[in-house]
Design a protein around this motif. Structure first.
Motif, PDB file in Angstrom:
ATOM      1  N   LEU A   1      65.553  23.893  44.891  1.00  0.00           N
ATOM      2  CA  LEU A   1      65.647  24.844  45.992  1.00  0.00           C
ATOM      3  C   LEU A   1      65.501  26.290  45.521  1.00  0.00           C
ATOM      4  O   LEU A   1      64.946  27.127  46.235  1.00  0.00           O
ATOM      5  CB  LEU A   1      66.970  24.660  46.734  1.00  0.00           C
ATOM      6  N   ARG A   2      65.981  26.594  44.324  1.00  0.00           N
ATOM      7  CA  ARG A   2      65.833  27.956  43.794  1.00  0.00           C
ATOM      8  C   ARG A   2      64.351  28.294  43.603  1.00  0.00           C
ATOM      9  O   ARG A   2      63.910  29.414  43.894  1.00  0.00           O
ATOM     10  CB  ARG A   2      66.600  28.090  42.483  1.00  0.00           C
ATOM     11  N   ASP A   3      63.550  27.337  43.111  1.00  0.00           N
ATOM     12  CA  ASP A   3      62.104  27.567  42.938  1.00  0.00           C
ATOM     13  C   ASP A   3      61.420  27.784  44.291  1.00  0.00           C
ATOM     14  O   ASP A   3      60.504  28.602  44.409  1.00  0.00           O
ATOM     15  CB  ASP A   3      61.455  26.381  42.222  1.00  0.00           C
TER      16      ASP A   3
ATOM     17  N   PRO B   1      70.232  34.622  42.033  1.00  0.00           N
ATOM     18  CA  PRO B   1      70.821  34.135  40.772  1.00  0.00           C
ATOM     19  C   PRO B   1      71.720  35.216  40.163  1.00  0.00           C
ATOM     20  O   PRO B   1      71.257  36.313  39.864  1.00  0.00           O
ATOM     21  CB  PRO B   1      69.601  33.860  39.886  1.00  0.00           C
ATOM     22  N   THR B   2      73.015  34.902  40.032  1.00  0.00           N
ATOM     23  CA  THR B   2      73.983  35.889  39.531  1.00  0.00           C
ATOM     24  C   THR B   2      74.832  35.246  38.435  1.00  0.00           C
ATOM     25  O   THR B   2      75.917  34.716  38.694  1.00  0.00           O
ATOM     26  CB  THR B   2      74.898  36.385  40.679  1.00  0.00           C
TER      27      THR B   2
ATOM     28  N   ILE C   1      76.393  26.485  43.906  1.00  0.00           N
ATOM     29  CA  ILE C   1      77.354  25.588  43.248  1.00  0.00           C
ATOM     30  C   ILE C   1      76.654  24.746  42.195  1.00  0.00           C
ATOM     31  O   ILE C   1      77.044  24.701  41.038  1.00  0.00           O
ATOM     32  CB  ILE C   1      78.066  24.677  44.268  1.00  0.00           C
ATOM     33  N   ALA C   2      75.577  24.030  42.585  1.00  0.00           N
ATOM     34  CA  ALA C   2      74.879  23.128  41.663  1.00  0.00           C
ATOM     35  C   ALA C   2      73.386  23.378  41.748  1.00  0.00           C
ATOM     36  O   ALA C   2      72.784  23.164  42.798  1.00  0.00           O
ATOM     37  CB  ALA C   2      75.197  21.675  42.001  1.00  0.00           C
ATOM     38  N   ASP C   3      72.796  23.853  40.669  1.00  0.00           N
ATOM     39  CA  ASP C   3      71.357  24.106  40.618  1.00  0.00           C
ATOM     40  C   ASP C   3      70.684  22.887  39.991  1.00  0.00           C
ATOM     41  O   ASP C   3      70.599  22.762  38.777  1.00  0.00           O
ATOM     42  CB  ASP C   3      71.093  25.366  39.798  1.00  0.00           C
ATOM     43  N   VAL C   4      70.222  21.981  40.845  1.00  0.00           N
ATOM     44  CA  VAL C   4      69.641  20.706  40.392  1.00  0.00           C
ATOM     45  C   VAL C   4      68.140  20.736  40.639  1.00  0.00           C
ATOM     46  O   VAL C   4      67.683  21.248  41.673  1.00  0.00           O
ATOM     47  CB  VAL C   4      70.284  19.518  41.151  1.00  0.00           C
ATOM     48  N   ASN C   5      67.360  20.175  39.721  1.00  0.00           N
ATOM     49  CA  ASN C   5      65.907  20.267  39.867  1.00  0.00           C
ATOM     50  C   ASN C   5      65.350  19.346  40.957  1.00  0.00           C
ATOM     51  O   ASN C   5      64.170  19.445  41.303  1.00  0.00           O
ATOM     52  CB  ASN C   5      65.210  19.981  38.529  1.00  0.00           C
ATOM     53  N   ILE C   6      66.172  18.471  41.518  1.00  0.00           N
ATOM     54  CA  ILE C   6      65.738  17.659  42.672  1.00  0.00           C
ATOM     55  C   ILE C   6      66.722  17.886  43.830  1.00  0.00           C
ATOM     56  O   ILE C   6      67.076  16.958  44.554  1.00  0.00           O
ATOM     57  CB  ILE C   6      65.639  16.156  42.315  1.00  0.00           C
TER      58      ILE C   6
END
Length: 358
Positions: free
Chosen positions: A187-189, A105-106, A120-125
């Protein structure tokens, strides 16, 4: 000139999309070169070596050749769908990349607007969106075979549709154990849940998802129509499968879609099983290289290294494993991979339930 926050956000997002798209298309071109080089070495020959130093300009030569080829369109095709099919295939292959976190994360702030340049897109699903987009890609293959008005193309597209739908189940279920462990579809989680102790925290090792990993990889070979599951393009039976009637850039779009799907599969495998952009050494060396440039570049390099590992695994399998018969392919998906994927979910859920009680 002062831009509104909305315009700034849109321009920054567009810049991210363009940069990632250019990198992805370049990666597609050089994945083809890497495959040809490695297959050459494995078969005791050189591979491309004449265009540019070490053959490095071969993708450029191939692209120019495909662009300048005559665009043939048979008279009996269903023209709108014939043209639309490669667009669907390539579009779905490229859109999935938007959900993948390719770096740490930057956040950067421009004109009061903060965006993350590591994704590009941090989406929770995000995982569900990737699976949904890749599922739509089968329409491009199905439409290409039907609209070509060619029985070989139709057979190839029917095979591909049946194969993709069959192996999608095992592929999706193989990821459920990872989702259970992370407790999120973001995906970040999922990457963060594997970052505590480096490689020992990765799902393939510390998460005991090695069976799920092999189910995912075998399903991914089938999903991308790669050897030993390349029955939809079996040259000895179906000429060239669903893209028999395609030429010039339409054929190139199918070709690019196949390799873009390979890269997407490798990216998702890296995120789900190998800690994504996380270092295999965990946080051991964080204090040594603690500045903004290294904090952004090193995770990106780890991620690229893992993706290249998966791409090389793809090529190695193609060079060594013979093609399945079609009945073997379908039996393997339904009677072997699917039950094992379900058992893996039950085992993971049971282990987590017992661990929570202890």
């Amino acid at each position: 000139m002062h831009l509104s926050p909305l315009i700034t956000f849109l321009l920054l997002s567009l810049l991210k999309i363009v940069v990632v798209l250019v990198i992805t298309l370049t990666a597609v071109a050089y994945t083809v070169l890497l495959e040809r080089k490695l297959l050459g070495r494995m078969q005791n020959r050189w591979g491309p070596s004449r265009v540019g130093p070490f053959g490095l300009l071969q993708p450029l030569a191939d692209g120019i050749k495909l662009f300048l080829k005559e665009d043939m369109m048979p008279l009996a095709v269903e023209r709108p769908l014939f043209v639309l099919a490669p667009l669907i295939a390539l579009g779905c292959a490229l859109m999935s990349i938007a959900m993948v976190p390719f770096g740490a994360p930057t956040p950067i702030t421009v004109n009061g607007v903060t965006i993350d340049i590591g994704q590009i897109a941090d989406v929770n699903i995000g995982l569900l969106i990737i699976l949904g987009i890749t599922s739509v890609g089968v329409y491009g293959i199905a439409l290409s075979g039907w609209s070509s008005n060619n029985k070989y193309s139709l057979f190839g597209s029917l095979r591909a549709s049946a194969q993709l739908i069959s192996y999608e189940l095992a592929l999706g279920l193989s990821l459920v154990g990872v989702v259970l462990r992370a407790g999120s579809l973001r995906l970040r989680d999922i990457v963060d849940s594997q970052s505590a102790h480096g490689a020992l925290s990765w799902n393939i090792l510390g998460g005991f998802q090695i069976i799920a990993f092999f189910i995912y990889m075998m399903s991914a070979y089938a999903e991308t129509n790669r050897a030993p599951f390349d029955l939809p393009e079996a040259e000895s039976e179906l000429v060239a499968g669903y893209h028999t009637e395609y030429s010039s850039m339409k054929f190139a779009m199918f070709f690019m879609a196949e390799y873009a799907n390979m890269i997407t599969v490798a990216c998702v495998a890296s995120v789900m099983f190998l800690g994504g952009s996380g270092s295999p050494f965990g946080h051991v060396f964080d204090h040594v290289l603690n500045n903004a440039v290294f904090n952004f570049l090193l995770p990106c390099l780890w991620f690229v290294a893992k993706v290249i590992f998966f791409i090389m695994l793809y090529i190695w399998v193609r060079a060594t494993v013979p093609r399945f018969r079609y009945d073997q392919l379908m039996s393997f998906g339904w009677k072997f991979l699917l039950p094992i994927a379900m058992l893996n979910i039950l085992a993971t859920a049971l282990a987590m339930a017992l661990h929570s009680k202890v």
